[in-house]
Design a protein around this motif. Structure first.
Motif, PDB file in Angstrom:
ATOM      1  N   CYS A  57       0.820  -1.212   0.000  1.00  0.00           N
ATOM      2  CA  CYS A  57       0.000   0.000   0.000  1.00  0.00           C
ATOM      3  C   CYS A  57       0.857   1.267   0.000  1.00  0.00           C
ATOM      4  CB  CYS A  57      -0.925   0.013   1.224  1.00  0.00           C
ATOM      5  SG  CYS A  57      -2.266  -1.178   1.159  1.00  0.00           S
ATOM      6  N   LEU A  58       1.971   1.242   0.720  1.00  0.00           N
ATOM      7  CA  LEU A  58       2.782   2.444   0.884  1.00  0.00           C
ATOM      8  C   LEU A  58       3.728   2.704  -0.280  1.00  0.00           C
ATOM      9  CD1 LEU A  58       3.672   2.155   4.683  1.00  0.00           C
ATOM     10  CD2 LEU A  58       2.078   3.767   3.631  1.00  0.00           C
ATOM     11  N   ASP A  59       4.192   1.651  -0.926  1.00  0.00           N
ATOM     12  CA  ASP A  59       5.170   1.803  -2.004  1.00  0.00           C
ATOM     13  C   ASP A  59       4.463   1.765  -3.356  1.00  0.00           C
ATOM     14  OD1 ASP A  59       7.297   1.813  -3.727  1.00  0.00           O
ATOM     15  OD2 ASP A  59       8.444   0.296  -2.638  1.00  0.00           O
ATOM     16  N   HIS A  60       4.463   2.895  -4.057  1.00  0.00           N
ATOM     17  CA  HIS A  60       3.733   2.970  -5.325  1.00  0.00           C
ATOM     18  C   HIS A  60       4.337   2.075  -6.390  1.00  0.00           C
ATOM     19  CE1 HIS A  60       7.094   5.698  -6.193  1.00  0.00           C
ATOM     20  NE2 HIS A  60       6.807   5.543  -7.469  1.00  0.00           N
ATOM     21  N   THR A  61       5.626   1.720  -6.263  1.00  0.00           N
ATOM     22  CA  THR A  61       6.252   0.846  -7.263  1.00  0.00           C
ATOM     23  C   THR A  61       5.739  -0.586  -7.182  1.00  0.00           C
ATOM     24  OG1 THR A  61       8.130   0.284  -5.815  1.00  0.00           O
ATOM     25  CG2 THR A  61       8.356   2.263  -7.188  1.00  0.00           C
ATOM     26  N   LEU A  62       5.092  -0.928  -6.071  1.00  0.00           N
ATOM     27  CA  LEU A  62       4.548  -2.281  -5.903  1.00  0.00           C
ATOM     28  C   LEU A  62       3.067  -2.368  -6.257  1.00  0.00           C
ATOM     29  CD1 LEU A  62       6.256  -3.419  -2.566  1.00  0.00           C
ATOM     30  CD2 LEU A  62       6.965  -3.908  -4.919  1.00  0.00           C
ATOM     31  N   ARG A  63       2.497  -1.270  -6.702  1.00  0.00           N
ATOM     32  CA  ARG A  63       1.077  -1.288  -7.075  1.00  0.00           C
ATOM     33  C   ARG A  63       0.936  -1.783  -8.507  1.00  0.00           C
ATOM     34  NH1 ARG A  63       0.001   4.691  -4.456  1.00  0.00           N
ATOM     35  NH2 ARG A  63       0.600   4.114  -2.331  1.00  0.00           N
ATOM     36  N   THR A  64       1.330  -3.018  -8.702  1.00  0.00           N
ATOM     37  CA  THR A  64       1.326  -3.667 -10.007  1.00  0.00           C
ATOM     38  C   THR A  64       0.357  -4.843  -9.976  1.00  0.00           C
ATOM     39  OG1 THR A  64       3.141  -5.136  -9.365  1.00  0.00           O
ATOM     40  CG2 THR A  64       3.739  -3.014 -10.368  1.00  0.00           C
ATOM     41  N   PRO A  65      -0.004  -5.370 -11.142  1.00  0.00           N
ATOM     42  CA  PRO A  65      -0.912  -6.536 -11.159  1.00  0.00           C
ATOM     43  C   PRO A  65      -0.408  -7.696 -10.320  1.00  0.00           C
ATOM     44  CG  PRO A  65      -0.720  -5.601 -13.347  1.00  0.00           C
ATOM     45  CD  PRO A  65       0.272  -4.866 -12.504  1.00  0.00           C
ATOM     46  N   LYS A  66       0.889  -7.984 -10.393  1.00  0.00           N
ATOM     47  CA  LYS A  66       1.456  -9.095  -9.640  1.00  0.00           C
ATOM     48  C   LYS A  66       1.215  -8.913  -8.149  1.00  0.00           C
ATOM     49  CE  LYS A  66       5.930 -11.108  -8.371  1.00  0.00           C
ATOM     50  NZ  LYS A  66       7.386 -11.101  -8.628  1.00  0.00           N
ATOM     51  N   TYR A  67       1.442  -7.710  -7.644  1.00  0.00           N
ATOM     52  CA  TYR A  67       1.329  -7.489  -6.202  1.00  0.00           C
ATOM     53  C   TYR A  67      -0.104  -7.240  -5.751  1.00  0.00           C
ATOM     54  CZ  TYR A  67       6.248  -7.972  -5.508  1.00  0.00           C
ATOM     55  OH  TYR A  67       7.501  -8.513  -5.427  1.00  0.00           O
ATOM     56  N   ILE A  68      -1.005  -7.011  -6.697  1.00  0.00           N
ATOM     57  CA  ILE A  68      -2.431  -7.053  -6.341  1.00  0.00           C
ATOM     58  C   ILE A  68      -2.800  -8.474  -5.937  1.00  0.00           C
ATOM     59  CG2 ILE A  68      -4.786  -6.852  -7.241  1.00  0.00           C
ATOM     60  CD1 ILE A  68      -3.835  -4.543  -8.961  1.00  0.00           C
ATOM     61  N   ALA A  69      -2.288  -9.453  -6.694  1.00  0.00           N
ATOM     62  CA  ALA A  69      -2.531 -10.859  -6.358  1.00  0.00           C
ATOM     63  C   ALA A  69      -1.861 -11.232  -5.041  1.00  0.00           C
ATOM     64  CB  ALA A  69      -2.024 -11.758  -7.484  1.00  0.00           C
ATOM     65  N   PHE A 311      10.134   5.145   2.759  1.00  0.00           N
ATOM     66  CA  PHE A 311       8.902   5.399   2.034  1.00  0.00           C
ATOM     67  C   PHE A 311       8.723   6.908   1.870  1.00  0.00           C
ATOM     68  CE2 PHE A 311       7.623   1.206   1.722  1.00  0.00           C
ATOM     69  CZ  PHE A 311       7.738   0.557   2.934  1.00  0.00           C
ATOM     70  N   ILE A 312       8.766   7.377   0.624  1.00  0.00           N
ATOM     71  CA  ILE A 312       8.537   8.792   0.335  1.00  0.00           C
ATOM     72  C   ILE A 312       7.334   8.888  -0.577  1.00  0.00           C
ATOM     73  CG2 ILE A 312       9.507  10.881  -0.671  1.00  0.00           C
ATOM     74  CD1 ILE A 312      12.256   9.801  -0.091  1.00  0.00           C
ATOM     75  N   PRO A 313       6.226   9.477  -0.129  1.00  0.00           N
ATOM     76  CA  PRO A 313       5.031   9.559  -0.950  1.00  0.00           C
ATOM     77  C   PRO A 313       5.325  10.214  -2.301  1.00  0.00           C
ATOM     78  CG  PRO A 313       4.552  10.229   1.288  1.00  0.00           C
ATOM     79  CD  PRO A 313       6.032  10.099   1.189  1.00  0.00           C
TER      80      PRO A 313
END
Length: 319
Positions: A57-69, A311-313
């Motif tokens: 949730c905090l890292d925007h680079t992980l907001r990918t399809p893979k990490y949604i799963a 974590f930097i928004p």
């Protein structure tokens, strides 16, 4: 002892008890150490899966399809109420559970097991596209596609399980109300019925196929395709590098499906001592949520990189 609900109407066809009794483990010495182990596993599982969800949730680079799963799997692991209820039942001797609460407990425990099962299928699909169709990966595995797949599985599993648990309401319990398990398990519960439970038995096989057979078969097919694709890579270094992206998922699939399938098939085809079945089932339910955040999430390069940097928004200029 009053077993029947006093609110039953006279014209009711089915006889429902006021409560069930969870028998749990029988004459096993020093079980308090096992409960300490369960408590430790629960705390580590909660911390690990909460950490994974928080990092995504905090890292925007992980907001990918893979990490949604991955987030979906962590949420399912975190949502299980199995261990707290086990500790409440056996540490505080609260073995009586009212009929309605028992069915609700059964529903939520098995629902999140089902979600875990199909979450592993969706993760296998991600690896299949990434290795077999690398140039098309970002156009096929999109956020809407993964969210749509997850939503479909949730609706399908909710409907299937609501039907299966609802069938328990067709049963009459006019004899023993002692469930030979460590929670309101489906099989040990419907077998207590004194009327025809053949439909429940048939649906148990449907669940075994849809939830516990289809997913590993689909995963096996994806890895057959992945193996073929890897064999066509001329560079051994690149082949090993690609395969390493699948090892964590393969370990989780083995940890989840092998004991789950083994225990359920053995129970349906032969006699297993209740203590053996209960311990196997308990470990099958509690070990995957413990290992998932460690093996699959916290051991991946993206998550480790996210942990190492602050974590930097996005859009926040601190200079």
């Amino acid at each position: 002892m009053e077993l029947l609900n006093p609110d039953l109407e006279k014209n009711t066809t089915f006889v429902h008890p006021a409560y069930f009794i969870i028998s749990g483990f029988i004459d096993i010495p020093d079980m308090k150490y096992y409960y300490v182990f369960l408590f430790f596993v629960y705390i580590v599982s909660v911390l690990g899966n909460t950490a994974v969800m928080g990092i995504i949730c905090l890292d925007h680079t992980l907001r990918t399809p893979k990490y949604i799963a991955v987030f979906n799997l962590a949420f399912a692991d975190l949502s299980t109420a199995l261990i707290p209820k086990i500790l409440d039942i056996f540490l505080f001797d609260n073995r009586y559970i009212v009929y309605e609460a028992c069915l609700s407990y059964m529903f939520f425990v098995w629902f999140f097991v089902f979600v875990q099962s199909w979450a592993l299928v969706i993760m296998a699909y991600d690896r299949f596209i990434a290795i077999c169709f690398p140039l098309m990966y970002h156009s096929i595995v999109t956020k809407p596609a993964i969210v749509g797949m997850l939503a479909f599985t949730w609706v399908l599993l909710l409907s299937l399980l609501a039907f299966i648990v609802g069938l328990i309401g067709r049963l009459s319990f006019c004899g023993s109300v002692v469930i030979q398990s460590f929670f309101c398990d489906h099989g040990p519960t419907y077998r207590l019925a004194c009327n025809d439970n053949s439909l429940n038995y048939a649906m148990a096989f449907v669940v075994l196929i849809v939830i516990f057979c289809f997913p590993p078969v689909l995963i096996a097919l994806t890895y057959i395709c992945i193996s073929i694709a890897l064999s066509r890579i001329s560079s051994e270094k690149e082949r090993i590098k690609a395969f390493k992206t699948c090892t964590s998922h393969l370990i989780l699939v083995s940890v989840f499906f092998i004991p789950l399938l083994g225990t359920n098939i053995a129970v349906m085809t032969s006699y297993i001592h209740p203590n053996t079945r209960i311990i196997n089932s308990a470990l099958t339910h509690i070990i995957p949520p413990l290992l998932n955040p460690i093996i699959y999430s916290l051991k991946t390069k993206e998550v480790l990189s996210s942990i190492r940097r602050p974590f930097i928004p996005v859009g926040l200029n601190i200079l």
